[in-house]
Design a protein around this motif. Sequence first.
Motif, PDB file in Angstrom:
ATOM      1  N   GLY A  60       0.785  -1.158   0.006  1.00  0.00           N
ATOM      2  CA  GLY A  60      -0.129  -0.180   0.015  1.00  0.00           C
ATOM      3  C   GLY A  60       0.663   1.214  -0.018  1.00  0.00           C
ATOM      4  O   GLY A  60       0.615   2.400   0.379  1.00  0.00           O
ATOM      5  N   THR A  64       2.180   0.309  -6.979  1.00  0.00           N
ATOM      6  CA  THR A  64       1.445  -0.013  -8.072  1.00  0.00           C
ATOM      7  C   THR A  64       0.823   0.899  -8.960  1.00  0.00           C
ATOM      8  O   THR A  64       0.481   1.368 -10.043  1.00  0.00           O
ATOM      9  CB  THR A  64       0.277  -0.985  -7.854  1.00  0.00           C
ATOM     10  OG1 THR A  64       0.831  -2.381  -7.296  1.00  0.00           O
ATOM     11  CG2 THR A  64      -0.645  -1.479  -9.073  1.00  0.00           C
ATOM     12  N   THR A  65       0.376   1.976  -7.815  1.00  0.00           N
ATOM     13  CA  THR A  65      -0.271   3.442  -8.577  1.00  0.00           C
ATOM     14  C   THR A  65       1.145   4.132  -9.329  1.00  0.00           C
ATOM     15  O   THR A  65       0.497   4.567 -10.431  1.00  0.00           O
ATOM     16  CB  THR A  65      -0.763   4.390  -7.559  1.00  0.00           C
ATOM     17  OG1 THR A  65      -1.591   3.437  -6.573  1.00  0.00           O
ATOM     18  CG2 THR A  65      -1.277   5.666  -7.956  1.00  0.00           C
ATOM     19  N   ASN A  68       1.134   2.273 -12.645  1.00  0.00           N
ATOM     20  CA  ASN A  68      -0.127   2.724 -13.598  1.00  0.00           C
ATOM     21  C   ASN A  68       0.045   3.901 -14.096  1.00  0.00           C
ATOM     22  O   ASN A  68      -0.482   4.413 -15.204  1.00  0.00           O
ATOM     23  CB  ASN A  68      -1.366   2.636 -12.708  1.00  0.00           C
ATOM     24  CG  ASN A  68      -1.810   1.044 -12.397  1.00  0.00           C
ATOM     25  OD1 ASN A  68      -1.412   0.280 -13.062  1.00  0.00           O
ATOM     26  ND2 ASN A  68      -2.622   1.094 -11.185  1.00  0.00           N
ATOM     27  N   CYS A  71       2.329   3.606 -17.159  1.00  0.00           N
ATOM     28  CA  CYS A  71       1.833   2.907 -18.327  1.00  0.00           C
ATOM     29  C   CYS A  71       0.746   3.782 -18.770  1.00  0.00           C
ATOM     30  O   CYS A  71      -0.142   3.051 -19.581  1.00  0.00           O
ATOM     31  CB  CYS A  71       1.748   1.348 -18.245  1.00  0.00           C
ATOM     32  SG  CYS A  71       0.644   0.949 -16.867  1.00  0.00           S
ATOM     33  N   LEU A  73      -2.245   4.362 -17.435  1.00  0.00           N
ATOM     34  CA  LEU A  73      -3.588   3.998 -16.702  1.00  0.00           C
ATOM     35  C   LEU A  73      -4.117   5.111 -15.834  1.00  0.00           C
ATOM     36  O   LEU A  73      -5.394   4.848 -15.611  1.00  0.00           O
ATOM     37  CB  LEU A  73      -3.507   2.451 -15.979  1.00  0.00           C
ATOM     38  CG  LEU A  73      -3.240   1.369 -17.155  1.00  0.00           C
ATOM     39  CD1 LEU A  73      -3.056  -0.148 -16.155  1.00  0.00           C
ATOM     40  CD2 LEU A  73      -4.326   1.186 -17.973  1.00  0.00           C
ATOM     41  N   VAL A 101       4.791  -4.173 -19.571  1.00  0.00           N
ATOM     42  CA  VAL A 101       4.418  -4.219 -18.067  1.00  0.00           C
ATOM     43  C   VAL A 101       4.285  -5.877 -17.871  1.00  0.00           C
ATOM     44  O   VAL A 101       3.653  -6.506 -18.562  1.00  0.00           O
ATOM     45  CB  VAL A 101       2.995  -3.605 -17.740  1.00  0.00           C
ATOM     46  CG1 VAL A 101       2.949  -3.477 -16.294  1.00  0.00           C
ATOM     47  CG2 VAL A 101       3.316  -2.272 -18.434  1.00  0.00           C
ATOM     48  N   PRO A 103       2.648  -7.459 -14.895  1.00  0.00           N
ATOM     49  CA  PRO A 103       1.740  -6.812 -13.693  1.00  0.00           C
ATOM     50  C   PRO A 103       1.816  -7.942 -12.830  1.00  0.00           C
ATOM     51  O   PRO A 103       2.388  -9.184 -12.983  1.00  0.00           O
ATOM     52  CB  PRO A 103       0.445  -7.019 -14.479  1.00  0.00           C
ATOM     53  CG  PRO A 103       0.302  -7.909 -15.699  1.00  0.00           C
ATOM     54  CD  PRO A 103       1.812  -8.058 -16.228  1.00  0.00           C
ATOM     55  N   GLN A 104       1.539  -7.355 -11.638  1.00  0.00           N
ATOM     56  CA  GLN A 104       1.513  -8.180 -10.366  1.00  0.00           C
ATOM     57  C   GLN A 104       0.930  -9.447 -10.396  1.00  0.00           C
ATOM     58  O   GLN A 104       1.203 -10.688 -10.137  1.00  0.00           O
ATOM     59  CB  GLN A 104       1.111  -7.390  -9.175  1.00  0.00           C
ATOM     60  CG  GLN A 104       1.046  -7.743  -7.852  1.00  0.00           C
ATOM     61  CD  GLN A 104       0.479  -6.750  -7.015  1.00  0.00           C
ATOM     62  OE1 GLN A 104      -0.473  -7.051  -6.344  1.00  0.00           O
ATOM     63  NE2 GLN A 104       1.434  -5.487  -6.601  1.00  0.00           N
ATOM     64  N   GLU A 105      -0.517  -9.492 -11.089  1.00  0.00           N
ATOM     65  CA  GLU A 105      -1.045 -10.805 -11.325  1.00  0.00           C
ATOM     66  C   GLU A 105      -0.613 -11.198 -12.496  1.00  0.00           C
ATOM     67  O   GLU A 105      -0.154 -10.808 -13.631  1.00  0.00           O
ATOM     68  CB  GLU A 105      -2.740 -10.183 -11.679  1.00  0.00           C
ATOM     69  CG  GLU A 105      -3.034  -9.336 -12.711  1.00  0.00           C
ATOM     70  CD  GLU A 105      -2.725  -7.997 -12.432  1.00  0.00           C
ATOM     71  OE1 GLU A 105      -2.533  -7.755 -11.036  1.00  0.00           O
ATOM     72  OE2 GLU A 105      -2.512  -7.136 -13.069  1.00  0.00           O
ATOM     73  N   ALA A 107      -2.061 -12.810 -15.242  1.00  0.00           N
ATOM     74  CA  ALA A 107      -2.826 -12.112 -16.415  1.00  0.00           C
ATOM     75  C   ALA A 107      -2.735 -13.320 -17.486  1.00  0.00           C
ATOM     76  O   ALA A 107      -2.240 -12.622 -18.859  1.00  0.00           O
ATOM     77  CB  ALA A 107      -2.373 -10.836 -16.848  1.00  0.00           C
ATOM     78  N   LEU A 108      -2.740 -14.236 -17.383  1.00  0.00           N
ATOM     79  CA  LEU A 108      -2.481 -15.607 -18.395  1.00  0.00           C
ATOM     80  C   LEU A 108      -3.855 -16.038 -18.574  1.00  0.00           C
ATOM     81  O   LEU A 108      -4.660 -16.312 -17.562  1.00  0.00           O
ATOM     82  CB  LEU A 108      -1.440 -16.423 -18.276  1.00  0.00           C
ATOM     83  CG  LEU A 108      -0.240 -15.806 -18.055  1.00  0.00           C
ATOM     84  CD1 LEU A 108       0.730 -16.831 -17.246  1.00  0.00           C
ATOM     85  CD2 LEU A 108       0.455 -15.477 -19.464  1.00  0.00           C
ATOM     86  N   ARG A 167       6.072 -12.975 -21.856  1.00  0.00           N
ATOM     87  CA  ARG A 167       4.873 -12.406 -22.665  1.00  0.00           C
ATOM     88  C   ARG A 167       5.190 -10.688 -22.662  1.00  0.00           C
ATOM     89  O   ARG A 167       5.023 -10.208 -23.776  1.00  0.00           O
ATOM     90  CB  ARG A 167       3.492 -12.477 -22.049  1.00  0.00           C
ATOM     91  CG  ARG A 167       2.185 -12.234 -22.920  1.00  0.00           C
ATOM     92  CD  ARG A 167       1.017 -12.317 -22.242  1.00  0.00           C
ATOM     93  NE  ARG A 167       1.282 -11.179 -20.993  1.00  0.00           N
ATOM     94  CZ  ARG A 167       0.349 -10.974 -19.953  1.00  0.00           C
ATOM     95  NH1 ARG A 167      -0.672 -11.678 -20.195  1.00  0.00           N
ATOM     96  NH2 ARG A 167       0.598 -10.308 -18.957  1.00  0.00           N
ATOM     97  N   ASP A 179       6.136  -5.565 -11.764  1.00  0.00           N
ATOM     98  CA  ASP A 179       5.451  -5.312 -10.602  1.00  0.00           C
ATOM     99  C   ASP A 179       5.408  -6.618  -9.652  1.00  0.00           C
ATOM    100  O   ASP A 179       4.612  -7.623 -10.237  1.00  0.00           O
ATOM    101  CB  ASP A 179       3.978  -4.915 -11.102  1.00  0.00           C
ATOM    102  CG  ASP A 179       3.287  -4.387  -9.789  1.00  0.00           C
ATOM    103  OD1 ASP A 179       3.761  -4.204  -8.522  1.00  0.00           O
ATOM    104  OD2 ASP A 179       2.143  -3.898  -9.876  1.00  0.00           O
TER     105      ASP A 179
END
Lengths: 333, 375
Positions: A60, A64-65, A68, A71, A73, A101, A103-105, A107-108, A167, A179
């Motif tokens: 926190g 991540t902000t 964002n 990139c 966002l 990027v 990302p933290q997740e 995303a696949l 990726r 991230d």
Amino acid sequence: MTTMADPASLRDLTGHDSVIELDRVSVRFHRRGKEEFVAVRELSFAIPRGQIFCLLGPNGSGKTTTINLICGLRKPTDGQVRVFGQEPHKERKTVLRNLAVMPQETALYDSLNARENLLFHGNYYGVSGDLKAQVGEVLKLVQLTDRQNDRVGTYSGGMQRRLTLARALLTKPQALLLDEPTLGVDVQSRQAIWDRVRELADGGMSVLLSTNYMEEAETLADRILIIDRGAAVAEGTLAELKAKVTALRLVLRFASPDVAQAAEHAMSALHRVTRDDQVVTVGLEGSPQALEVLAALQQGRFGAQPRQIESFELKDANLQDVFLEFTGRSLRN
Amino acid sequence: MFRAIRALVRKDLVMTLRSPVFLVISILVPALFALLYSLIVQAATTVPIVVARDSQGVYSDQFMQIMRSMKSEDGKAWLIKTEDPERAAEMYRDGDTIGLVRIPAGFDTAAAAGRAEVNLQLENINSDITKNFELRIEHIIREMSVASSPSAAVVIQENPRFSKDMSFQRYMGTGLLMFTILYAAMVNTGNLVAREWEDRTAKGIVLAPRSFTPFIVGKWAVTSVQTLLSTALVAGTLALTLDYPLSRLGPGTWLPMLALFFYGAALGMLLGVALRRSLPVVPLAAVLTLVHFLLCGFESYLRGYAHGGLVEALWLSTRYWPVASMTDQIRAAMEGLPLVATLPGAAGWMAALVAVLVTSSVWFLRSRLTFTQGQ
């Protein structure tokens, strides 16, 4: 449509030395019925070509902000973000052609295999050239060639993170945002990811690494920015950061927490004393001071008898010590 | 852009084929609904009944003749299983039929004196279907009166919505087709969009150096394939159960069907983007589609209950809701009738609604792309 800018065209595009620049950037959220929340507060840094720049902060803290913002966002409330000399929220497409990027997740797509995931990504992102060959290359790079036809849902967390890295690299970016790239990853996969990232930076890619793993930052980062509650609290190389805190520490282990607490109290006049359960750490201005403190302990002057000291050691400050010194020990939500 | 669309379509189709649950929700659910509903409609057209005929004579002959010949566009009104009084009583007692018409012993004498009276026994829960029995019997008595005294007949002037009477089965079949197109378009688009968030893959899509156009077009293209499959399956079911004339689904029906598809897909996209979870998308899409079906696809049923209050307001609203006009246009085109009067205005409304829904979706999409704290 090209997705990769060669270094020359990149220089033309930016006219800047830094690939990524943040200049006194703030992000504030207005939440209905609640106080304004500041996610990022007057943050400034610059990442030149070929550097691994680490954003190190507790949960926190605004990492991540910040990604964002870079990139495109999110638009900064104040200040300016420039990537390849462009403002990402205004020139999102231009920026994203040269920026990838991870990302933290992960995303696949779990029901697709690794190859299908990469082919989709390459086609959707408009990767030019022989896409199938490039997919083969990045799979080899992250050591997933053998499992390329298995569905991603059957992969371990580490394999998924490696595939996510593959990726991101498929578009041949000039800058890479990572991230928490090794979140929940085993030692072998972590090392493999670190090795690839270092190779990429050595090849001229700029990398922004967001992490809260000290070891990762220590191993990879050329420069580290410690961020807490959205604001920068310290920046520099690992050596520079260590120099900002007391470099030498005497670590004393007492027989019980009560004894440790009494010793901590008795030593409060010293430069920097912290306690964790039955371990008291004393910041030292130099090694002669260690002898002075040990002598005082031997004489029972610090609230504990010599027999109540189980062990002691002298050690250099590591990044975790630096981090805790700047961000404190209180838990974050 | 076309390369990105192709990639998205291919990816989503492969994922759909590998997800049986997704196939059931998006394709089989409307087929099952249509199957069930079309069977119910069939049961309400030709009614099986028994007659206990205790009187013989000219008038009871006339009564039976009218009863046998009563029919609508959907076929005969009655299927008379027996006229034998004992057999009829037995069948009714045993529950082999839900209705018994008793022509009493003095019927012919009484009818000659101008007082015809028959007895109707029903397993009645006062529902619309059993009330319909009563209306049909009353109709026979009225027909008999008209035959004996034409001047006393009630003259009914209808104001038909269509210039030609339409089979109720076809009317309902088209309503079910509308249900299928809306449901499939809505559920599939909603799920395809929501799934990107559910699988936590939306960020990968959003961070592509592209506009949202390939995303929207790609999702709609996949939906169109899935909706086509659902519609074909339901049309086949309707052909079997309702004898729905598929050959009449000519070019005149294509544009209104396409408009329904776009409307459903736009609503689904808004649901998917707003909810970002497929679990609530499915029931919400089902409820929204049922509301459309009851208000716009089965408007004739609603009209019968629109005697005031909210129901009447709802019924009146269907005049302005273009889905009703589009559905009616499919019906009209199937019957070879001229364009429905409300179609031009409805087409404009439909285009405006689709534009508003898509714009709202894109706005939602943009405003939800912050991904603070991961996703």
